[in-house]
Scaffold this motif. Sequence first.
Motif, PDB file in Angstrom:
ATOM      1  N   GLU A  72      26.687  38.658  46.142  1.00 55.12           N
ATOM      2  CA  GLU A  72      25.879  39.796  45.977  1.00 55.12           C
ATOM      3  C   GLU A  72      26.623  41.125  46.835  1.00 55.12           C
ATOM      4  OE1 GLU A  72      22.969  41.991  44.278  1.00 55.12           O
ATOM      5  OE2 GLU A  72      23.653  40.164  43.898  1.00 55.12           O
ATOM      6  N   ARG A  73      26.917  40.851  47.743  1.00 55.32           N
ATOM      7  CA  ARG A  73      27.919  42.076  48.263  1.00 55.32           C
ATOM      8  C   ARG A  73      29.189  42.364  47.430  1.00 55.32           C
ATOM      9  NH1 ARG A  73      28.533  42.254  54.405  1.00 55.32           N
ATOM     10  NH2 ARG A  73      28.975  44.305  54.295  1.00 55.32           N
ATOM     11  N   LEU A  74      29.844  41.098  46.999  1.00 56.98           N
ATOM     12  CA  LEU A  74      31.088  41.324  46.342  1.00 56.98           C
ATOM     13  C   LEU A  74      30.640  42.287  44.935  1.00 56.98           C
ATOM     14  CD1 LEU A  74      32.713  38.224  46.719  1.00 56.98           C
ATOM     15  CD2 LEU A  74      33.697  40.319  47.267  1.00 56.98           C
ATOM     16  N   ARG A  75      29.537  41.644  44.415  1.00 57.44           N
ATOM     17  CA  ARG A  75      29.243  42.456  43.053  1.00 57.44           C
ATOM     18  C   ARG A  75      28.768  43.886  43.210  1.00 57.44           C
ATOM     19  NH1 ARG A  75      24.837  43.048  40.137  1.00 57.44           N
ATOM     20  NH2 ARG A  75      23.484  42.448  41.686  1.00 57.44           N
ATOM     21  N   VAL A  76      27.929  44.169  44.441  1.00 57.29           N
ATOM     22  CA  VAL A  76      27.390  45.511  44.644  1.00 57.29           C
ATOM     23  C   VAL A  76      28.745  46.416  45.023  1.00 57.29           C
ATOM     24  CG1 VAL A  76      26.268  46.959  46.327  1.00 57.29           C
ATOM     25  CG2 VAL A  76      25.230  44.742  45.186  1.00 57.29           C
ATOM     26  N   GLY A  77      29.718  45.788  45.959  1.00 57.40           N
ATOM     27  CA  GLY A  77      30.937  46.421  46.393  1.00 57.40           C
ATOM     28  C   GLY A  77      31.609  47.113  45.102  1.00 57.40           C
ATOM     29  N   ARG A  78      31.884  46.134  44.129  1.00 56.35           N
ATOM     30  CA  ARG A  78      32.517  46.549  43.095  1.00 56.35           C
ATOM     31  C   ARG A  78      31.817  47.768  42.295  1.00 56.35           C
ATOM     32  NH1 ARG A  78      34.581  48.775  40.075  1.00 56.35           N
ATOM     33  NH2 ARG A  78      35.795  48.149  38.091  1.00 56.35           N
ATOM     34  N   GLN A  79      30.620  47.718  41.898  1.00 55.99           N
ATOM     35  CA  GLN A  79      29.933  48.836  41.657  1.00 55.99           C
ATOM     36  C   GLN A  79      30.045  49.924  42.378  1.00 55.99           C
ATOM     37  OE1 GLN A  79      26.181  46.650  41.266  1.00 55.99           O
ATOM     38  NE2 GLN A  79      26.643  45.961  39.092  1.00 55.99           N
ATOM     39  N   ARG A  80      29.993  49.977  43.665  1.00 57.77           N
ATOM     40  CA  ARG A  80      30.069  51.102  44.565  1.00 57.77           C
ATOM     41  C   ARG A  80      31.516  51.693  44.331  1.00 57.77           C
ATOM     42  NH1 ARG A  80      32.789  50.947  48.954  1.00 57.77           N
ATOM     43  NH2 ARG A  80      32.455  52.774  50.556  1.00 57.77           N
ATOM     44  N   PRO A 127      40.043  26.046  40.799  1.00 56.65           N
ATOM     45  CA  PRO A 127      40.020  26.817  39.770  1.00 56.65           C
ATOM     46  C   PRO A 127      38.742  27.646  39.357  1.00 56.65           C
ATOM     47  CG  PRO A 127      41.199  24.972  39.162  1.00 56.65           C
ATOM     48  CD  PRO A 127      40.518  24.723  40.451  1.00 56.65           C
ATOM     49  N   ALA A 128      37.779  26.743  39.551  1.00 59.02           N
ATOM     50  CA  ALA A 128      36.137  27.328  39.703  1.00 59.02           C
ATOM     51  C   ALA A 128      35.808  28.427  40.411  1.00 59.02           C
ATOM     52  CB  ALA A 128      35.228  26.363  39.481  1.00 59.02           C
ATOM     53  N   THR A 129      36.241  28.145  41.756  1.00 60.99           N
ATOM     54  CA  THR A 129      35.829  29.045  42.836  1.00 60.99           C
ATOM     55  C   THR A 129      36.581  30.429  42.602  1.00 60.99           C
ATOM     56  OG1 THR A 129      35.254  27.414  44.300  1.00 60.99           O
ATOM     57  CG2 THR A 129      35.726  29.716  45.187  1.00 60.99           C
ATOM     58  N   ARG A 130      37.911  30.123  42.368  1.00 56.91           N
ATOM     59  CA  ARG A 130      38.920  31.643  42.060  1.00 56.91           C
ATOM     60  C   ARG A 130      38.192  32.053  40.920  1.00 56.91           C
ATOM     61  NH1 ARG A 130      42.893  27.701  43.950  1.00 56.91           N
ATOM     62  NH2 ARG A 130      43.442  27.322  41.641  1.00 56.91           N
ATOM     63  N   LEU A 131      37.807  31.726  39.708  1.00 61.23           N
ATOM     64  CA  LEU A 131      37.423  32.641  38.682  1.00 61.23           C
ATOM     65  C   LEU A 131      36.163  33.313  39.011  1.00 61.23           C
ATOM     66  CD1 LEU A 131      37.778  33.412  35.763  1.00 61.23           C
ATOM     67  CD2 LEU A 131      36.365  31.010  34.983  1.00 61.23           C
ATOM     68  N   ILE A 132      35.247  32.450  39.769  1.00 62.85           N
ATOM     69  CA  ILE A 132      34.127  32.887  40.115  1.00 62.85           C
ATOM     70  C   ILE A 132      34.093  34.216  40.977  1.00 62.85           C
ATOM     71  CG2 ILE A 132      31.891  32.623  41.481  1.00 62.85           C
ATOM     72  CD1 ILE A 132      32.136  29.926  40.625  1.00 62.85           C
ATOM     73  N   LEU A 133      35.102  34.271  41.760  1.00 61.79           N
ATOM     74  CA  LEU A 133      35.326  35.570  42.798  1.00 61.79           C
ATOM     75  C   LEU A 133      35.793  36.594  42.037  1.00 61.79           C
ATOM     76  CD1 LEU A 133      37.214  34.022  46.002  1.00 61.79           C
ATOM     77  CD2 LEU A 133      34.778  34.627  45.542  1.00 61.79           C
ATOM     78  N   ALA A 134      36.762  36.386  40.843  1.00 63.32           N
ATOM     79  CA  ALA A 134      37.185  37.469  40.007  1.00 63.32           C
ATOM     80  C   ALA A 134      36.228  38.034  39.184  1.00 63.32           C
ATOM     81  CB  ALA A 134      38.269  36.880  38.986  1.00 63.32           C
ATOM     82  N   PHE A 135      35.131  37.317  38.563  1.00 60.88           N
ATOM     83  CA  PHE A 135      34.335  37.762  37.865  1.00 60.88           C
ATOM     84  C   PHE A 135      33.292  38.425  38.520  1.00 60.88           C
ATOM     85  CE2 PHE A 135      34.842  34.560  34.460  1.00 60.88           C
ATOM     86  CZ  PHE A 135      34.629  35.220  33.323  1.00 60.88           C
ATOM     87  N   VAL A 136      33.145  38.230  39.860  1.00 60.94           N
ATOM     88  CA  VAL A 136      32.084  38.921  40.874  1.00 60.94           C
ATOM     89  C   VAL A 136      32.833  40.219  41.331  1.00 60.94           C
ATOM     90  CG1 VAL A 136      30.516  38.953  42.992  1.00 60.94           C
ATOM     91  CG2 VAL A 136      30.796  36.902  41.188  1.00 60.94           C
ATOM     92  N   ALA A 137      33.975  39.987  41.929  1.00 57.79           N
ATOM     93  CA  ALA A 137      34.572  41.231  42.627  1.00 57.79           C
ATOM     94  C   ALA A 137      35.462  42.126  41.880  1.00 57.79           C
ATOM     95  CB  ALA A 137      35.609  40.509  43.640  1.00 57.79           C
ATOM     96  N   VAL A 138      35.920  41.733  40.616  1.00 53.79           N
ATOM     97  CA  VAL A 138      36.555  42.503  39.576  1.00 53.79           C
ATOM     98  C   VAL A 138      35.719  42.962  38.556  1.00 53.79           C
ATOM     99  CG1 VAL A 138      38.295  42.812  38.196  1.00 53.79           C
ATOM    100  CG2 VAL A 138      38.749  41.187  40.090  1.00 53.79           C
ATOM    101  N   HIS A 139      34.754  42.335  38.292  1.00 55.04           N
ATOM    102  CA  HIS A 139      33.790  42.713  37.072  1.00 55.04           C
ATOM    103  C   HIS A 139      32.480  42.935  37.475  1.00 55.04           C
ATOM    104  CE1 HIS A 139      37.213  42.166  34.343  1.00 55.04           C
ATOM    105  NE2 HIS A 139      37.645  40.995  34.853  1.00 55.04           N
ATOM    106  N   ALA A 140      32.172  42.669  38.417  1.00 59.46           N
ATOM    107  CA  ALA A 140      30.649  42.687  39.032  1.00 59.46           C
ATOM    108  C   ALA A 140      29.809  41.816  38.066  1.00 59.46           C
ATOM    109  CB  ALA A 140      30.243  44.133  39.305  1.00 59.46           C
ATOM    110  N   ALA A 141      30.159  40.853  37.564  1.00 55.57           N
ATOM    111  CA  ALA A 141      29.434  40.199  36.575  1.00 55.57           C
ATOM    112  C   ALA A 141      28.499  38.949  37.406  1.00 55.57           C
ATOM    113  CB  ALA A 141      30.168  39.527  35.537  1.00 55.57           C
ATOM    114  N   ARG A 142      27.500  38.608  36.768  1.00 56.91           N
ATOM    115  CA  ARG A 142      26.781  37.539  37.073  1.00 56.91           C
ATOM    116  C   ARG A 142      27.333  36.225  36.364  1.00 56.91           C
ATOM    117  NH1 ARG A 142      22.440  39.209  40.104  1.00 56.91           N
ATOM    118  NH2 ARG A 142      21.904  41.338  39.591  1.00 56.91           N
ATOM    119  N   VAL A 143      28.027  35.241  36.880  1.00 57.36           N
ATOM    120  CA  VAL A 143      28.852  34.343  36.328  1.00 57.36           C
ATOM    121  C   VAL A 143      27.963  33.266  35.616  1.00 57.36           C
ATOM    122  CG1 VAL A 143      30.735  34.932  37.935  1.00 57.36           C
ATOM    123  CG2 VAL A 143      29.116  33.257  38.476  1.00 57.36           C
TER     124      VAL A 143
END
Length: 234
Positions: free
Chosen positions: A171-179, A74-90
Motif C-alpha cells: 500500500e505504501r508503494l502504491r500510494v508513493g507512486r501516486q504521490r 519472477p512473481a514477486t518482482r512483477l508484483i513490485l513493478a505493478f505496484v511501485a511503477v503503475h500503482a496497480a492492484r495486482v
Amino acid sequence: MTRNDVLTYIRTLHGHQRHDQLVALRSLFTCAKRNGLIFRNPTSRIKVGQYEYAVLQPLVPEQVDRLVATAATPATRLILAFVAVHAARVASRMLDDVDLGNRRLTIAGRVRPLDDLTRKLLLDWLEHRRRRWRNTAHLRLLINNQTAAKTSRASNHWISAAMRGQDATRERLRVGRQREEALTHGPDPLRLGEVFGLDEKTAMCYADSARQLLLASPREPPPAELSVKPNRVQ
C-alpha cells in the motif's frame, strides 16, 4: 485535554482503528461530562466520519532497497513493478490486460505505455508461468499452485508475502507512486483520477498532500526509484 489534542492523536490512526478509537473517546468524555467530572467534552465537535488527512510521507531509498533485495522470484518482482511503477492492484490483473506486441498495459480501464522494466519482468513471469503450469487455462495474470487449476484469483496473503515485515508495504508503494505523480506533474486531482482511476475524494487527498510537501520543501529530492533486476529464476 483539548479538541486539538484529540485531533492530533486521531491523525495518527487510520480506517477502523481511527473509527473505534474516536467512538470510544466520545463515549468516555460524554460519560465524564454527564457525571460532572469535566466541564467541556473535547470530542463534541469531531465527527466520526470526519478525517483530516496527514501529509503522505515518502519512503526512503533504504526502505525500498531492502524490499527489492527480497524479490527472489519472477512473481514477486512483477508484483513490485505493478505496484511501485503503475500503482496497480495486482490481484485483479488479467492476461488480456497485457499487450506486449504494442507495448501497452491496461489498468483500471485505462491504456498506458508499457515501460522497459515492467516489460522485461512480464516476459520473465510469463515464461516461468508457461513452464510451471503448462496446461493451465487460467485467465488471470498472476497464479500459483493453489489457483492454477481453478478460476479464483491469488490471495492478498500470497501477493504480499515478500513485503511482510517491511517498511515498504504494498500500500505504501502504491500510494508513493501516486504521490510521486502529483509532485512531478503538479497536485491536480483531476490528473491523478485520470491516470490512476482514483475516486474524487482519494485524488483530492493525494493532491493536497503533495501540495503541502511542495510548499514545505520546494527543493525536495526525487523519490526513491524501483530497480528490480529481472533475472530468470528456474
